[in-house]
Motif scaffolding. Structure first.
Motif, PDB file in Angstrom:
ATOM      1  N   ARG A  14       0.947  -1.114   0.228  1.00 42.17           N
ATOM      2  CA  ARG A  14       0.057  -0.753   0.138  1.00 42.17           C
ATOM      3  C   ARG A  14       0.913   1.357  -0.280  1.00 42.17           C
ATOM      4  O   ARG A  14       0.610   2.474  -0.704  1.00 42.17           O
ATOM      5  N   LEU A  15       1.988   1.159   0.339  1.00 44.61           N
ATOM      6  CA  LEU A  15       3.271   2.644   0.668  1.00 44.61           C
ATOM      7  C   LEU A  15       2.920   3.287  -0.851  1.00 44.61           C
ATOM      8  O   LEU A  15       3.408   1.977  -2.449  1.00 44.61           O
ATOM      9  N   ASN A  16       3.524   4.513  -0.803  1.00 46.85           N
ATOM     10  CA  ASN A  16       3.427   4.511  -2.301  1.00 46.85           C
ATOM     11  C   ASN A  16       4.639   4.483  -2.795  1.00 46.85           C
ATOM     12  O   ASN A  16       5.584   4.463  -2.327  1.00 46.85           O
ATOM     13  N   PRO A  17       5.170   4.285  -4.086  1.00 47.32           N
ATOM     14  CA  PRO A  17       6.053   3.574  -4.783  1.00 47.32           C
ATOM     15  C   PRO A  17       7.281   4.948  -4.011  1.00 47.32           C
ATOM     16  O   PRO A  17       8.220   4.143  -4.410  1.00 47.32           O
ATOM     17  N   ILE A  18       6.812   5.514  -4.577  1.00 56.16           N
ATOM     18  CA  ILE A  18       7.913   6.819  -4.231  1.00 56.16           C
ATOM     19  C   ILE A  18       8.710   6.771  -3.003  1.00 56.16           C
ATOM     20  O   ILE A  18       9.884   6.725  -2.804  1.00 56.16           O
ATOM     21  N   ALA A  19       7.510   6.308  -2.489  1.00 55.20           N
ATOM     22  CA  ALA A  19       8.519   6.253  -0.177  1.00 55.20           C
ATOM     23  C   ALA A  19       9.212   4.511  -0.589  1.00 55.20           C
ATOM     24  O   ALA A  19      10.021   4.933  -0.108  1.00 55.20           O
ATOM     25  N   LYS A  20       8.374   3.885  -1.453  1.00 54.46           N
ATOM     26  CA  LYS A  20       9.238   2.457  -0.544  1.00 54.46           C
ATOM     27  C   LYS A  20      10.838   2.304  -1.820  1.00 54.46           C
ATOM     28  O   LYS A  20      11.063   2.668  -1.573  1.00 54.46           O
ATOM     29  N   LEU A  21      10.066   3.360  -3.189  1.00 53.73           N
ATOM     30  CA  LEU A  21      12.268   4.150  -3.971  1.00 53.73           C
ATOM     31  C   LEU A  21      13.238   5.005  -2.268  1.00 53.73           C
ATOM     32  O   LEU A  21      14.168   4.544  -2.840  1.00 53.73           O
ATOM     33  N   SER A  22      12.168   5.123  -2.077  1.00 52.01           N
ATOM     34  CA  SER A  22      13.730   6.545  -1.134  1.00 52.01           C
ATOM     35  C   SER A  22      13.926   5.449  -0.148  1.00 52.01           C
ATOM     36  O   SER A  22      15.624   5.546   0.491  1.00 52.01           O
ATOM     37  N   VAL A  23      13.220   4.601   0.573  1.00 47.88           N
ATOM     38  CA  VAL A  23      13.367   3.312   1.813  1.00 47.88           C
ATOM     39  C   VAL A  23      14.815   2.637   1.046  1.00 47.88           C
ATOM     40  O   VAL A  23      15.929   2.670   1.577  1.00 47.88           O
ATOM     41  N   VAL A  24      14.294   2.378   0.041  1.00 51.07           N
ATOM     42  CA  VAL A  24      15.159   1.270  -0.605  1.00 51.07           C
ATOM     43  C   VAL A  24      16.338   2.181  -1.133  1.00 51.07           C
ATOM     44  O   VAL A  24      17.895   1.508  -0.875  1.00 51.07           O
ATOM     45  N   VAL A  25      16.905   2.953  -1.566  1.00 54.57           N
ATOM     46  CA  VAL A  25      17.965   3.963  -1.665  1.00 54.57           C
ATOM     47  C   VAL A  25      18.767   4.749  -0.509  1.00 54.57           C
ATOM     48  O   VAL A  25      19.935   4.139  -0.678  1.00 54.57           O
ATOM     49  N   ALA A  26      17.602   4.952   0.548  1.00 55.21           N
ATOM     50  CA  ALA A  26      18.297   5.429   1.974  1.00 55.21           C
ATOM     51  C   ALA A  26      19.067   4.415   1.988  1.00 55.21           C
ATOM     52  O   ALA A  26      20.528   4.372   2.565  1.00 55.21           O
ATOM     53  N   TYR A  27      18.192   2.929   2.275  1.00 53.68           N
ATOM     54  CA  TYR A  27      18.849   1.543   2.958  1.00 53.68           C
ATOM     55  C   TYR A  27      19.892   1.268   2.518  1.00 53.68           C
ATOM     56  O   TYR A  27      21.246   0.778   3.066  1.00 53.68           O
ATOM     57  N   SER A  28      19.882   1.417   1.201  1.00 52.26           N
ATOM     58  CA  SER A  28      21.792   0.995   0.111  1.00 52.26           C
ATOM     59  C   SER A  28      22.504   1.604   0.868  1.00 52.26           C
ATOM     60  O   SER A  28      23.561   1.529   0.982  1.00 52.26           O
ATOM     61  N   LEU A  29      22.101   3.147   0.391  1.00 53.34           N
ATOM     62  CA  LEU A  29      23.922   4.164   1.249  1.00 53.34           C
ATOM     63  C   LEU A  29      23.972   3.448   1.977  1.00 53.34           C
ATOM     64  O   LEU A  29      25.209   3.859   2.651  1.00 53.34           O
ATOM     65  N   ILE A  30      22.821   3.422   3.158  1.00 57.57           N
ATOM     66  CA  ILE A  30      23.389   3.117   4.660  1.00 57.57           C
ATOM     67  C   ILE A  30      24.148   1.617   4.825  1.00 57.57           C
ATOM     68  O   ILE A  30      25.329   1.438   5.539  1.00 57.57           O
ATOM     69  N   VAL A  31      23.962   1.650   3.776  1.00 55.60           N
ATOM     70  CA  VAL A  31      24.305  -0.376   3.786  1.00 55.60           C
ATOM     71  C   VAL A  31      25.660  -0.167   3.535  1.00 55.60           C
ATOM     72  O   VAL A  31      26.766  -0.879   3.921  1.00 55.60           O
ATOM     73  N   PHE A  32      26.294   0.626   2.752  1.00 60.69           N
ATOM     74  CA  PHE A  32      27.102   0.286   1.904  1.00 60.69           C
ATOM     75  C   PHE A  32      28.782   1.207   3.096  1.00 60.69           C
ATOM     76  O   PHE A  32      29.643   0.989   2.850  1.00 60.69           O
ATOM     77  N   LEU A  33      27.508   2.519   3.902  1.00 64.30           N
ATOM     78  CA  LEU A  33      28.820   2.973   4.446  1.00 64.30           C
ATOM     79  C   LEU A  33      28.805   1.887   5.618  1.00 64.30           C
ATOM     80  O   LEU A  33      29.724   2.391   6.336  1.00 64.30           O
ATOM     81  N   LEU A  34      28.282   1.193   6.051  1.00 63.98           N
ATOM     82  CA  LEU A  34      28.418   0.475   7.660  1.00 63.98           C
ATOM     83  C   LEU A  34      29.219  -0.390   7.373  1.00 63.98           C
ATOM     84  O   LEU A  34      28.875  -1.582   6.487  1.00 63.98           O
ATOM     85  N   ALA A  35      30.632  -0.241   7.846  1.00 63.76           N
ATOM     86  CA  ALA A  35      31.238  -1.875   7.507  1.00 63.76           C
ATOM     87  C   ALA A  35      31.145  -2.533   9.005  1.00 63.76           C
ATOM     88  O   ALA A  35      32.424  -2.697   9.580  1.00 63.76           O
TER      89      ALA A  35
END
Lengths: 267, 527
Positions: A14-35
């Motif tokens: 039910r989430l808006n696709p843009i909201a989901k895309l924001s989460v995916v982008v933020a999540y991927s960025l954070i995952v790459f920054l966390l070692a």
């Protein structure tokens, strides 16, 4: 094994696709920054919980497919072999040289492999819960030029048509004695040639029809177009977009100014 | 430069173009064509030659003619695609509501004239009925309220309001054609051109579309131009019938008069090509059984589409299979060819049960000609195409070459032997498809919709070829929506309905039984 959008009524659906895309982008960025292996595993666990909530089993099935598992193992081995720092755990004698697997190399390999798993999983979950057409319309509504958006929509539409046509071609080939399973590499090449040319002819014919249809309905004559259906952004959508933007912004600022040290590998 | 400037014109400009320079307003013809000639690049003969005619506002004109006679090129020229999209050399002038098509950009002309193509599926740009109908008005950047009003009106004009909210993928052929029609109507055109709107449809769906056209004519004062081969249902609706041949207008006038002359001419030509058979069902009914189908059931995506079909076919029979889109005709043929594995029941081809038998083995006995000619052309020359299957089956190349030459001669394709198959016309490709399944001597020939997009002459040529095969001892099964053709030539009729064989009889009896069950759209026109 392919991940495809599955209809559903979970909150992720039910989430808006843009909201989901924001989460995916933020999540991927954070995952790459966390070692940190713990944090990577935590992220993976979070995605698994989300998948459970949606009721889909596609993400797990995809991750356990031979192709993805092989990629994960290759990433792990490559990183483990390429990192030379740390205490040597195993030495493998080779003809010319020796491979040394160190504790730091192993940890580095595991973190990179988990990063890969984490990003692929969240991407797969996004695909499984987001109608691609809704996503494209949402992107066009927030400013992506509609000519490009419709290019992608038409590609999606034609994919199903081509799938059907490829099946008919294969059937026509079988009915005239061409059997891809029995004819070896040479036969396979022949099958490819016999499939590509008719598919290309059909594709060009579809393009002609679409040009007539789209030009005849004034496609591209204005810089912008009307979108009757408006995107609905609920409170949660807005909160997620805002939260993700803030998180990304804070992380970038943190990297620039060094306010808080991000986790790094510590064997 | 000029086009760039004109691209900025709007709907209002088209309307203002209808005013004479001196200011006195007069109504221009909806379409006015003067000395129009057009030649495609790399073609020696022009597709259109000195065409001149006018279509008055609100008039309903039907254009017919043989394949390659220039009908579709004329439609493209009327709608402005020639010269804006289609490359070639154009001379003469086309005016739509007074506006010269060369002086206006295509998107500006789109609000005055719309062209609805033959295949509704191929022209759909979106996934839902709503998006599809709104596509044009949204591209014009009209206000939301106006877009919604046009969507509502267009769907209502052809009785399709019930399709709102549906996905296009689940629509029937007739519904898709009506949605394509509504999507063009939403542009609010003054002129609507329909290029063979019923050619892909079963008789019931074709009837639905023609009813929609009739309703449209009553509800809106729209000018209609329909390009069509099936003329009889349109005669009572049209104001004028134009017959084209070799890029020229050969006949034009009152529909009934022109139709009589056209049909007389066609009967002379087609009758020589394909003589309808005399009732010789007795001889064919005595041959050995070559196909034996017992209680065939087949499921697609968990839904049963064939419900216990049983059938015995003897050598030399000529069977016409008719029925609505989705009634299971093609699925049935695919089961016979081994392309679909039955869920239950048995199929025996020449006494061999096909369960578990490879398709390539069945293909030695069954030649299957698919619907789209381009889906079954695999080689670079016509000659190689005809020998393709024999080569795959490992037959002697010398014998194959001899048979291929003979077959090409019989089908009037010998002169094209070294041509690339894609250079052939649609009708020639169809004959080539049929040629290509013969050299390995399959014994049973199945043709799926061989007459789609074919003019009566080409259809007669295909039928003549099928009749020749029957006389040579082949068993022929034809799936077709061309009811007249099927009843005229086939010796046995099967009517499929929702995955069942509803009627299986000789033409005369089948006609009577179809009338009894009230499926009158599957009856041929009265002779």
């Amino acid at each position: 094994m392919m991940v495809k959008f599955e209809k559903g009524s979970s909150f992720l659906h039910r989430l808006n696709p843009i909201a989901k895309l924001s989460v995916v982008v933020a999540y991927s960025l954070i995952v790459f920054l966390l070692a940190s292996l713990r944090l990577e595993l935590l992220c993976i666990a979070a995605v698994l919980v989300m998948e459970r909530i949606t009721g889909s089993r596609q993400v797990c099935a995809f991750m356990l497919s031979r192709f993805v598992l092989a990629l994960v193992v290759v990433v792990l081995i490559m990183q483990a072999v390429m990192t030379h720092s740390g205490t040597v755990l195993i030495t493998v004698p080779l003809y010319f040289t020796r491979l040394r697997i160190t504790d730091a190399g192993l940890l580095n390999g595991m973190v990179i492999a988990m990063r890969f798993v984490s990003v692929v999983m969240v991407g797969a979950l996004f695909v499984a819960t987001t109608d691609p057409v809704d996503l494209l319309y949402s992107l066009m509504r927030i400013g992506v030029p509609y000519r490009y958006g419709f290019m992608a929509i038409l590609a999606l539409r034609l994919t199903t048509v081509f799938e059907q046509e490829a099946k008919t071609l294969t059937n026509a080939q079988k009915m005239r004695g061409l059997n891809v399973d029995e004819s070896g590499i040479r036969g396979l090449m022949r099958c490819v040639r016999c499939t590509v040319i008719p598919l290309l002819v059909c594709a060009l014919s579809h393009v002609d029809d679409l040009v007539v249809s789209m030009e005849g309905r004034a496609f591209g004559c204005k810089k912008t177009r009307t979108f009757v259906t408006e995107d609905r952004y609920g409170l949660l959508d807005k909160a997620l977009i805002l939260g993700c933007l803030s998180l990304v912004l804070l992380t970038v600022l943190d990297i620039v100014f060094g306010w808080y040290p991000l986790p790094h590998l510590r064997p | 430069m000029r086009l760039q400037r004109l691209r900025k014109r709007t709907e209002g400009d088209i309307v203002s173009a209808r005013l004479q320079p001196n200011g006195s307003s007069r109504v221009f013809p909806a379409i006015s064509i003067r000395d129009l000639s057009f030649c495609f690049p790399d073609r020696s003969l022009p597709a259109l030659r000195n065409i001149s005619f006018e279509v008055a506002e609100g008039e309903f004109v039907v254009i017919t003619g043989s394949s390659g006679s220039g009908k579709s090129a004329l439609a493209l020229a009327m709608a402005g695609y020639i010269p804006h999209v289609v490359e070639g050399t154009m001379t003469g002038e086309v005016r739509v509501c007074g506006a010269c098509t060369t002086e206006f950009a295509l998107c500006d002309l789109a609000v005055a004239i719309s062209l609805c193509q033959q295949d509704p599926e191929a022209q759909m740009c979106t996934f839902t009925v709503d998006d599809e109908v709104r596509f044009g008005p949204e591209n014009l950047a009209l206000p939301v309220a106006e877009v919604l009003r046009r969507e509502e009106e267009s769907l209502a004009a052809i009785d399709c309001l019930h399709l709102k909210g549906r996905k296009t993928v689940g629509l029937s052929g007739g519904e898709k054609q009506r949605v394509a029609l509504a999507s063009m109507l939403a542009m609010n055109p003054r002129v609507l051109i329909l290029d063979e709107p019923t050619s892909n449809l079963d008789p019931e769906a074709a009837h639905e579309v023609l009813l929609a056209v009739e309703k449209l004519r009553q509800s809106r004062k729209i000018t209609l131009v329909i390009i069509e081969h099936r003329l009889s249902p349109l005669l009572r609706l049209a104001d004028r019938l134009i017959v084209m041949a070799q890029g020229e207008i050969r006949l034009a006038g009152k529909p009934d008069e022109v139709y009589r002359q056209y049909v007389a001419r066609l009967h002379d030509e087609c009758g020589v090509i394909a003589q309808p058979p005399t009732p010789d069902t007795e001889t064919s009914a005595e041959g050995p059984i070559v196909l034996d189908v017992r209680d065939l059931r087949f499921k697609r995506r968990e839904v049963e589409v064939l419900h216990g079909v049983s059938l015995k076919v003897r050598r030399g029979e000529f069977i016409g299979i008719i029925g609505a889109n989705g009634s299971g005709k093609t699925t049935f043929l695919e089961c016979l060819a081994g392309l679909n594995q039955p869920d239950s029941g048995d199929i025996e081809v020449r006494g061999v049960n096909t369960r578990g038998v490879k398709v390539s083995t069945i293909a030695r006995d069954i030649g299957f000609v698919f619907q789209n000619p381009n889906h079954q052309i695999f080689e670079n020359t016509v000659g190689a195409e005809v020998s393709f299957a024999s080569g795959n089956f490992g037959l002697d190349p010398e014998i194959t070459a001899r048979t291929a030459h003979r077959v090409l001669s019989e089908f009037d394709l010998k002169s094209y032997e070294e041509f690339h198959p894609l250079r052939l016309s649609h009708g020639e490709k169809r004959r080539l498809n049929l040629c290509s399944v013969l050299p390995h001597g399959p014994g049973i020939i199945m043709l799926d919709e061989p007459f789609i997009g074919q003019d009566p002459l080409n259809a007669a040529k295909i039928m003549a070829a099928a009749l020749r095969l029957k006389h040579e001892g082949y068993t022929v099964l034809i799936v077709s929506h061309d009811i007249d053709m099927v009843f005229r030539y086939c010796t046995r009729i099967l009517l499929f309905d929702a995955g069942r064989v509803l009627i299986d009889d000789v033409p005369q009896m089948a006609r009577r039984r179809i009338r009894e069950i009230g499926k009158i759209s599957f009856l041929p026109d009265e002779p």
